[in-house]
Every structure is written in C-alpha cells, then in structure tokens.
Scaffold this active site. Structure first.
Site, PDB file in Angstrom:
ATOM      1  N   PRO A  26      44.103  25.407  45.745  1.00 32.20           N
ATOM      2  CA  PRO A  26      45.238  26.145  45.170  1.00 32.20           C
ATOM      3  C   PRO A  26      44.830  27.561  44.754  1.00 32.20           C
ATOM      4  O   PRO A  26      43.821  27.740  44.083  1.00 32.20           O
ATOM      5  CB  PRO A  26      45.635  25.303  43.950  1.00 32.20           C
ATOM      6  N   TYR A 183      44.110  25.248  31.220  1.00 33.97           N
ATOM      7  CA  TYR A 183      45.581  25.193  31.168  1.00 33.97           C
ATOM      8  C   TYR A 183      46.009  23.985  30.323  1.00 33.97           C
ATOM      9  O   TYR A 183      45.170  23.331  29.701  1.00 33.97           O
ATOM     10  CB  TYR A 183      46.157  25.192  32.597  1.00 33.97           C
ATOM     11  N   GLY A 302      32.992  28.778  45.515  1.00 40.50           N
ATOM     12  CA  GLY A 302      31.967  29.671  46.043  1.00 40.50           C
ATOM     13  C   GLY A 302      31.144  29.108  47.190  1.00 40.50           C
ATOM     14  O   GLY A 302      30.054  29.612  47.471  1.00 40.50           O
ATOM     15  N   ARG A 324      38.174  31.861  48.411  1.00 43.00           N
ATOM     16  CA  ARG A 324      38.053  33.257  48.853  1.00 43.00           C
ATOM     17  C   ARG A 324      37.888  33.363  50.368  1.00 43.00           C
ATOM     18  O   ARG A 324      38.438  34.249  50.996  1.00 43.00           O
ATOM     19  CB  ARG A 324      36.905  33.940  48.111  1.00 43.00           C
TER      20      ARG A 324
HETATM   21  C1  PHB Z   1      44.521  33.144  38.335  1.00 43.00           C
HETATM   22  O1  PHB Z   1      45.674  33.497  38.553  1.00 43.00           O
HETATM   23  O2  PHB Z   1      43.605  33.951  38.208  1.00 43.00           O
HETATM   24  C2  PHB Z   1      44.227  31.715  38.208  1.00 43.00           C
HETATM   25  C3  PHB Z   1      45.247  30.808  38.342  1.00 43.00           C
HETATM   26  C4  PHB Z   1      44.985  29.466  38.234  1.00 43.00           C
HETATM   27  C5  PHB Z   1      43.706  29.046  37.986  1.00 43.00           C
HETATM   28  C6  PHB Z   1      42.682  29.949  37.847  1.00 43.00           C
HETATM   29  C7  PHB Z   1      42.943  31.297  37.959  1.00 43.00           C
HETATM   30  O3  PHB Z   1      43.454  27.756  37.871  1.00 43.00           O
END
Ligand code: PHB
Length: 368
Positions: A26, A183, A302, A324
C-alpha cells in the site's frame, strides 16, 4: 513450510492462488478526488502495475474523520464503491489479486481535514511531538487529540465492517487492516500513546481489544481467509512508543495466528513511515516475529530482488513488497525476471499532482 521457493513461484493465500510472491504494497499517492473517489488516473496506475502477484491498494479511509490528507480515497460511500470498481478491474486485468487497505489515522489527522473542524480523536489526549503534520501550507505541529469515548469507538468498529463489505462489493478480493505506522489501531496497542484506564487500556489484552473488535466486525462481512493485518513492530515513527514492543507484538501476532487470516504483513525495522531510518538497537528481527505466524507472511521495506529472494530462502517471508521500486518501475516483475536495469524514484509527484511522477514511469517495452 516457508522457504526455498522462487519469488516467481505461485503461492496460495486464503483460497486464492497468487501468480507470484511479488507484492505491490500500500502506497499513499493522493490521486483520489477531494471527496475520496477513486479516479481513472488511479486505474491507469494500478493497471501499469498489474503484473504483481498481490496488489494492496493504498490506505483507504473507512470514515470521513479517518483521513489525514486531502485526496486520499475512501470506501464508506456508495459513490466511492462505484468509483473503485473500474480501478480494481484494471488492477486485476493481468491476473493479480487485489486487497484494499482499510485505514483510520486517529491522532495523525488534523482539524483542517476533520469534518467538524475540531482536532482528531484518538485513544488518549497525547499529541505527536516527534514529527509535524504535512499541511498544504507546510509542516505544522500536531494537535492534542480529543479522547475517543465508547460510542465513538463503536462507530469506528462498525465503519471498518462496512468498509470491508464495501471493498468486496467494489471487486477487491480481500482487505488489509492498517495496524502499522502509528495509525489508529497501533495507537490503541502502544502504551506510550494509549493511557486509557477503561477496558481499552492498561493490559496488553485491553490494548488489543480495539483490534479484536475490528477483526470480529470485519469477519461478519469478510471471511478471515480474505483478511490481512499490517504491523510495524520496530517503528517508533509518529511517536509510536511502547515500553515493551517485543512482548506486545509477539502477543498480537500469536493472537492473529489463531484467526486463520489470509496473511500477516510486516514492515521491516529499517523503515519509518514511508522512508528509510536508522535501525535502532531495540529493533525486533523480522525473522523472530514471522516465525510466530503459521500463515503467509509478507515482508516489506527497502528490499531489492536479491535481498527479497534471500528472505524467502531463509524462511522469513513468503512474499515480499516493493514500494519504491514499484513506484518507479511499473513492470517490476518483468524487470526482475530479465535482470533489466531499474529506474530511480523521483521525488516530484510522490504525493498529489497528476500523471507526473505517478503514471509517467515507462515500462521496459516503452523505453525501447
Ligand atoms: C505517508 O503518506 O507518508 C504514509 C502513509 C501511510 C503509511 C506510511 C506513510 O502507513
């Protein structure tokens, strides 16, 4: 038994056969509309990456209050469900399986994006101090959240269930609960964030209650073998602080293992939110946690082709996510298969904007 398979070998997850162990994890890209509708640009983006064995859609909010940033998609309204259908169809057009990541950010939100214009709600009135909120005008301090009362919690638990049902109605094969990166679900788990003295705070069993309630509610609509959970046990990004993460997350993972989930998704210790970080001395090795879970384990963070294959060979992971690399290489599985060079991620367009930095990374075929 985990171990000794190629990244390209199929794997059974729940009752579905995935074509490979290569996962699009995600990734928040902020290309939905202001009202959280999925867009045709998103359909194009996911179609370009439809060679993944498993696609986990970007964090998708279960309620208007659950969001942190503009242009994050939702899955709570009928209009949103309808908007996802062509996106999911495009993503699955090459035989991929697709899960929807269900997201509530809790205290990582901000009054500027809350429907009532007030500070967001969280387990306790503890603000994030280690990072700043990414507002459209630049970084600003996080606010002290309001404390969730029991009816608020019940509303959110219900919303996760509805969102899960909506996800299947939109064509997703399953859902992933976002229990990582500080979160809302992790805000309940960590004793440095959750200072409650009611049945949702205190002991690990109490701090796990919110996750358990969400799972039970989701299971009313989606069978456990179509539900995954994502955790980042070694990350303290966004002040995700706990006095004993090893005991906490070992307990959580053992409990999850009893549920017959589709998979467990672990973020590697060297990743903080969306970026690489120093691996702290208190990092818990992924191998140690993965062995507590008997079902499929996805590991993300990574990895290269070789480090991913090594994780599988060592029996740590069944599947590996490449964030990435997949942003910059839409046809990543093909590039891996032929040993083609990989393109670098550009910073511009990572979050928000239009096609630039999103759908304009060429495939190998287009490069030639
Ligand atoms: C982000 O938007 O940088 C982001 C979103 C969700 C994640 C981690 C980073 O779990």
């Amino acid at each position: 038994m985990r171990g000794s398979s190629s990244l390209f070998e199929p794997i059974r997850v729940g009752e579905q056969d995935l074509s490979s162990r290569i996962v699009l994890p995600p990734l928040t890209r902020s290309r939905a509309t202001d009202t959280g509708l999925a867009t045709s640009l998103m359909a194009q983006y996911y179609r370009q990456r439809s060679g993944a064995g498993l696609i986990i859609a970007e964090g998708t909010v279960v309620l208007p209050q659950a969001t942190a940033y503009p242009r994050v998609p939702g899955i709570y309204s009928e209009e949103q469900v309808a908007s996802w259908r062509p996106v999911v169809e495009a993503a699955k057009s090459n035989g991929s399986t697709m899960y929807c990541q269900l997201w509530h950010v809790g205290r990582q939100s901000h009054s500027s994006v809350q429907p009532d214009g007030l500070p967001p709600k969280a387990p306790s009135t503890v603000a994030i101090t280690g990072q700043q909120y990414r507002s459209p005008g630049g970084p600003v301090p996080y606010e002290v959240p309001r404390e969730l009362i029991e009816p608020d919690i019940a509303e959110i638990v219900d919303a996760f269930g509805r969102a899960a049902r909506n996800a299947l109605r939109a064509g997703f094969d399953g859902v992933e609960l976002h229990g990582a990166n500080g979160y809302l679900i992790e805000q309940f788990l960590d004793d440095g964030i959750n200072l409650r003295t009611d049945k949702y705070g205190g002991s690990i069993a109490n701090r796990m209650r919110f996750l358990e309630e969400v799972l039970q509610e989701v299971f009313e609509h989606v069978p456990p073998h179509r539900v995954g959970v994502r955790l980042s046990p070694s990350s303290d990004w966004m002040d995700a602080i706990d006095s004993d993460k090893r005991t906490l997350f070992s307990t959580v993972i053992r409990r999850l293992d009893e549920c017959g989930l589709a998979y467990l998704h672990l973020v590697e210790p060297g990743i903080a939110g969306a970026t690489s970080a120093e691996e702290s001395s208190s990092a818990i090795p992924t191998s140690e946690l993965a062995q507590l879970f008997t079902g499929p384990v996805i590991v993300t963070g990574g990895h290269t082709f070789h480090s991913a294959q090594e994780l599988i060979d060592r029996g740590v992971a069944d599947m590996v996510g490449f964030g990435r690399l997949f942003i910059a290489n839409p046809d990543l599985p093909t590039r891996f298969a032929v040993g083609a060079p990989l393109q670098e991620v550009r910073k511009k367009g990572l979050y928000g904007g239009a096609a630039e930095g999103y759908t304009d990374y060429p495939s190998l075929a287009a490069e030639k």
